[in-house]
Enzyme design. Sequence first.
Site, short mmCIF file in Angstrom:
data_model
loop_
_atom_site.label_atom_id
_atom_site.label_comp_id
_atom_site.label_asym_id
_atom_site.label_seq_id
_atom_site.Cartn_x
_atom_site.Cartn_y
_atom_site.Cartn_z
N LYS A 68 3.25 -15.43 2.74
CA LYS A 68 3.18 -16.19 1.48
C LYS A 68 4.62 -16.51 1.10
O LYS A 68 5.10 -16.17 0.02
CB LYS A 68 2.45 -15.34 0.43
CG LYS A 68 2.09 -16.06 -0.85
CD LYS A 68 1.00 -17.09 -0.69
CE LYS A 68 0.78 -17.82 -2.02
NZ LYS A 68 0.00 -19.06 -1.87
N ASP B 130 -3.22 -18.17 2.08
CA ASP B 130 -4.39 -18.85 1.47
C ASP B 130 -4.96 -19.87 2.45
O ASP B 130 -6.18 -20.01 2.59
CB ASP B 130 -4.03 -19.48 0.12
CG ASP B 130 -2.62 -20.07 0.08
OD1 ASP B 130 -1.86 -19.90 1.05
OD2 ASP B 130 -2.29 -20.72 -0.93
N TYR C 91 0.82 -1.21 0.00
CA TYR C 91 0.00 0.00 0.00
C TYR C 91 0.86 1.26 0.00
O TYR C 91 0.37 2.36 -0.25
CB TYR C 91 -0.95 0.03 1.20
CG TYR C 91 -2.05 -1.02 1.17
CD1 TYR C 91 -2.19 -1.90 0.10
CD2 TYR C 91 -2.96 -1.12 2.21
CE1 TYR C 91 -3.18 -2.86 0.08
CE2 TYR C 91 -3.97 -2.09 2.19
CZ TYR C 91 -4.07 -2.95 1.12
OH TYR C 91 -5.05 -3.90 1.10
N ASP D 141 -11.24 -8.44 7.49
CA ASP D 141 -12.63 -8.31 7.01
C ASP D 141 -13.31 -9.68 7.02
O ASP D 141 -14.49 -9.80 7.35
CB ASP D 141 -12.67 -7.72 5.59
CG ASP D 141 -12.76 -6.20 5.64
OD1 ASP D 141 -12.39 -5.62 6.67
OD2 ASP D 141 -13.20 -5.60 4.64
N ASP E 257 -5.48 -6.61 5.96
CA ASP E 257 -6.68 -5.90 5.51
C ASP E 257 -7.75 -6.92 5.12
O ASP E 257 -8.91 -6.85 5.55
CB ASP E 257 -6.26 -5.06 4.28
CG ASP E 257 -7.33 -4.08 3.86
OD1 ASP E 257 -8.36 -3.99 4.55
OD2 ASP E 257 -7.13 -3.39 2.84
#
Length: 357
Positions: free
Chosen positions: A191, A223, A142, A251, A247
């Site tokens: 990852k 994942d 980001y 959620d 992020d």
Amino acid sequence: MEYNIAILRGDGIGPEIVDSAVRVLEKIAVKYGHSFKFKPYLIGGCAIDECGEPLPEETVNGCLESDAVLLGAVGGPEWDGLSGDRRPEKALLGIRSALGLYTNLRPARLFPALRGASPLREDMIENGFDILIVRELTGGIYFGDRGYRDGKFGEEAFDTEAYSVTEIERIGRAAFEAAMKRGKRLCSVDKANVLETSRLWRRTMHTLAEKYPEVEYRDMFVDNAAMQLVRDPKQFDVIVTSNMFGDILSDEASQITGSIGMLASASLGDGTRGMYEPIHGSAPDIAGTGKANPIATILSAAMLLRYSLGLGNEAECIESAVDKVLEQGFRTADIVGDSGSEPVSCEEMTERILSCI
Ligand code: NAD
């Protein structure tokens, strides 16, 4: 004691939910003999309309002079057509950066009274769950280099993920410290089978883990973490992860608690000053209808008391008032689920919580 709290209402439902939380803080001030000075500042779309920019300098300075910041949410369709740098959401990255807030704490707890609102099967959540997601907030993709260029197939866009050992160490320490104060279990999500940044992340976390022998540490690919959160959420105590993975996973975690309208967050840096906000957005679809759930913002105010002002008892008082109101069966529309309750408005939910303080 006297404390200065910067108030950033923002857009959409932001003003409604922040005003609810301010009323709760005012009641706490009276009950416990504190003095909270609330100073409002503009941020997001309303700041663009009034000052031509999403994060005016006055807002940054006001926040820097405060003991803590309470934020609603920013953004809405009115400002969707603006370019990336001019958008309301740009202000969020800007204020986090200006205040040096690199640690984002996002608790995802299943309220026993809200079991029916969770989309997970009853047998998967019968023992509840209480997860703390620690998300890195000022680094990663980001904030990395980005742009457009001529690529193999013509015009292409790119964003870059970069993490330094220093950035990983400081978020890692925050997560290990948080785990020590909770269930002493930490899962680091990355990852590392694909990304170089994740390999550095994992190596750095392993070095830190040696300093916290009491914490049961493990790694998990992102994942798999996304799957495990809906398969068996109870397995997690504290999760630490990068900005983008955090992020997305937080959620997902919010949804299995029943509603995004319930979840608070704290953003912290090196000192005690922090910024507190619900994890949801400005919900323009329900703004002004009285349907907004104020609980995420009220619980964010409780986190503000605990982490920035050191008022743990006062924070618990708010949290147990919320528990009581839910036990009594009061629900805003987003958490009605199959409870059979008539939904109450943002205003009525606030009144009910105030009456339990
Ligand atoms: P959103 O979180 O605003 O809304 C998603 C859904 O959840 C909507 O149906 C909404 O009505 C509902 N919802 C959210 N909060 C609720 C609450 N307190 N009570 C009841 N229902 C609630 O996400 P979105 O629709 O993707 O984004 C809307 C705007 O918010 C966009 O402009 C987006 O950029 C912005 N946004 C801001 C933040 C922030 O300020 N931190 C975060 C996310 C999105």
